[in-house]
Design an enzyme around this catalytic site. Structure first.
Site, PDB file in Angstrom:
ATOM      1  N   LYS A   1      37.132  50.968  39.971  1.00 45.74           N
ATOM      2  CA  LYS A   1      37.499  51.756  41.064  1.00 45.74           C
ATOM      3  C   LYS A   1      37.509  53.400  40.906  1.00 45.74           C
ATOM      4  O   LYS A   1      36.209  53.792  40.815  1.00 45.74           O
ATOM      5  CB  LYS A   1      39.083  51.493  41.469  1.00 45.74           C
ATOM      6  CG  LYS A   1      39.181  50.261  42.093  1.00 45.74           C
ATOM      7  CD  LYS A   1      40.452  49.925  42.778  1.00 45.74           C
ATOM      8  CE  LYS A   1      40.672  48.744  43.492  1.00 45.74           C
ATOM      9  NZ  LYS A   1      40.193  48.515  44.743  1.00 45.74           N
TER      10      LYS A   1
ATOM     11  N   ASP B   1      45.105  44.893  33.280  1.00 44.91           N
ATOM     12  CA  ASP B   1      44.009  45.026  34.384  1.00 44.91           C
ATOM     13  C   ASP B   1      44.522  46.600  34.961  1.00 44.91           C
ATOM     14  O   ASP B   1      45.384  46.490  35.813  1.00 44.91           O
ATOM     15  CB  ASP B   1      44.188  43.999  35.383  1.00 44.91           C
ATOM     16  CG  ASP B   1      43.155  44.425  36.762  1.00 44.91           C
ATOM     17  OD1 ASP B   1      42.847  45.324  36.705  1.00 44.91           O
ATOM     18  OD2 ASP B   1      42.915  43.320  37.354  1.00 44.91           O
TER      19      ASP B   1
ATOM     20  N   PHE C   1      46.035  40.279  41.473  1.00 44.36           N
ATOM     21  CA  PHE C   1      44.620  40.372  41.824  1.00 44.36           C
ATOM     22  C   PHE C   1      43.818  40.720  40.784  1.00 44.36           C
ATOM     23  O   PHE C   1      44.122  41.817  40.189  1.00 44.36           O
ATOM     24  CB  PHE C   1      44.645  41.141  43.357  1.00 44.36           C
ATOM     25  CG  PHE C   1      43.387  41.142  43.732  1.00 44.36           C
ATOM     26  CD1 PHE C   1      42.905  39.964  44.641  1.00 44.36           C
ATOM     27  CD2 PHE C   1      42.430  42.031  43.493  1.00 44.36           C
ATOM     28  CE1 PHE C   1      41.847  40.076  45.191  1.00 44.36           C
ATOM     29  CE2 PHE C   1      40.987  42.084  44.144  1.00 44.36           C
ATOM     30  CZ  PHE C   1      40.585  41.031  44.833  1.00 44.36           C
TER      31      PHE C   1
END
Length: 402
Positions: A252, A223, A138
């Protein structure tokens, strides 16, 4: 506690691309949340691995208030002091020499993928554009990032997928070796697959990927939107293995709840983004960078990073005990404070039920697919909050098994 709006208003005024739970949080402190009815919850979800320092951390409030009285926005026509300070600290703390700021993980990954292709084009020609990623990965919700992410449910129905992207199974080095070529510009990996089930990559696998990238003159992109900023007990997960990427993305926890993301890379690669090739109106926003700088100052300390591993061991032991006691979990995996409790065969597909029952018992957890209950609490969650959260989760599992 009265409220002028509530959960039902979501269905009336919001685009229905989300399905929010039936409570609306209004206040947070540390690892506790309170809803409109003033009911308290222990937060083990952390805003999906975002609230690195919990809710309403006084140092973050102070940083935001200080900057709010100085400068809010100037655009990318000029730079600003908070952005320069944050970039300098990220460079000093990592392999990177250059930083690009944006607002979300998807935007950081979009920048990384575009940079990789521009680098391939400039160094080897237009044919060097293939990107290889992993199934069940993702990387965001933009059209480019859902194409790179290996989950068709996020890309189907949006027209032709972007070309030049291949997918191989995670941790399958033979499959990658068969797929990679001299036309590959980048291999994209999550050092810990988050949405894909909280699966850490082995050091051996990451080393082998690095070697293949070097052999074929391809960039290695990590990532670390979910695994970065102390989440694994190191500032970034790549530091666990010692395998250094060419490009790294962060978001995040970087802002601890304030929207910001970053793409980190070397000077030699960064120079392929010349003026006008990429940008972000809000990227490097002074408010976001001031808050993120304070978060970085707190997280990147031995006290916090060592504490992550200590908390990991406590929570993992509790989850494993629950698995034995109730037969709901078959195993517990993950790294640091990104943990996944895998549903046993008897309860396969019922992670959502655990999430719902846990909320009813006053503790917030997440899913990572239908078969994994995911926990991503504050990196500094207090021991008493861990204990209370585990007590409430145990009550939810007790109800689940009847």
């Amino acid at each position: 506690m009265s409220a002028t709006v509530g959960r039902s208003d979501f269905d009336r005024v919001m685009v229905p691309n989300y399905a929010p739970v039936n409570m609306v949080p209004v206040r947070g402190a540390g690892s506790r949340l309170w809803d409109q009815q003033d009911r308290e919850y222990v937060d083990l979800a952390g805003g999906i691995a975002v609230n690195a320092l919990g809710h309403a951390h006084p140092a973050m409030i102070e940083a935001l208030n200080e900057q709010a009285h100085k400068l809010w926005h100037v655009s990318n026509i000029m730079t600003n002091e908070p952005a320069l300070r944050l970039a300098d600290k990220l460079v000093r703390a990592t392999f990177a020499e250059r930083v690009f700021f944006a607002n979300s993980g998807a935007e950081a990954n979009e920048a990384a993928f575009k940079l990789a292709r521009r680098w391939g084009h400039n160094t080897c020609g237009a044919q060097k554009h293939q990107i290889i990623a992993c199934t069940n990965s993702f990387h965001g919700r933009s059209l480019f990032t859902v194409s790179v992410g290996g989950q068709p449910k996020y890309s189907e129905g949006f027209g032709p997928a972007m070309g030049g992207i291949s997918h191989v199974p995670y941790q399958d080095i033979a499959a990658l070796e068969a797929a990679i070529s001299d036309d590959t510009c980048a291999v994209v990996l999550e050092p810990v697959q988050g949405e894909g089930g909280v699966i850490p990559a082995s050091t051996e696998y990451l080393r082998a990927v690095r070697a293949l990238c070097d052999k074929h003159h391809a960039l290695l992109v990590f990532d670390e939107v979910q695994s970065g900023m102390g989440r694994t007990g190191k500032l970034f997960a790549y530091m666990q293995s010692g395998v250094v990427p060419d490009i790294l993305t962060s978001a995040k926890s970087l802002g601890g709840g304030f929207p910001i993301s970053a793409m980190l890379t070397t000077a030699a690669i960064a120079e392929h983004f010349v003026v006008g090739t990429h940008g972000s109106t809000y990227g490097g926003n002074p408010l976001a960078c001031a808050v993120a700088e304070r978060v970085l100052d707190i997280v990147n300390t031995p006290a916090v990073l060592d504490g992550v591993q200590q908390r990991h061991e406590t929570i993992r032991a509790e989850l494993e005990q629950m698995g034995t006691e109730f037969g709901v979990f078959s195993s517990v995996r993950g790294s640091g404070l990104l943990l996944g409790a895998v549903m046993s065969d008897t309860f396969k597909g019922r992670a959502k039920d655990v999430q719902a029952l846990a909320q009813e018992e006053g503790v917030l957890v997440l899913q990572a697919g239908p078969d994994v209950v995911r926990l991503a609490p504050s990196l500094i969650i207090e021991q008493e909050d861990i204990a209370e959260g585990m007590t409430r989760l145990r009550a939810a599992l007790r109800r689940m098994v009847g």
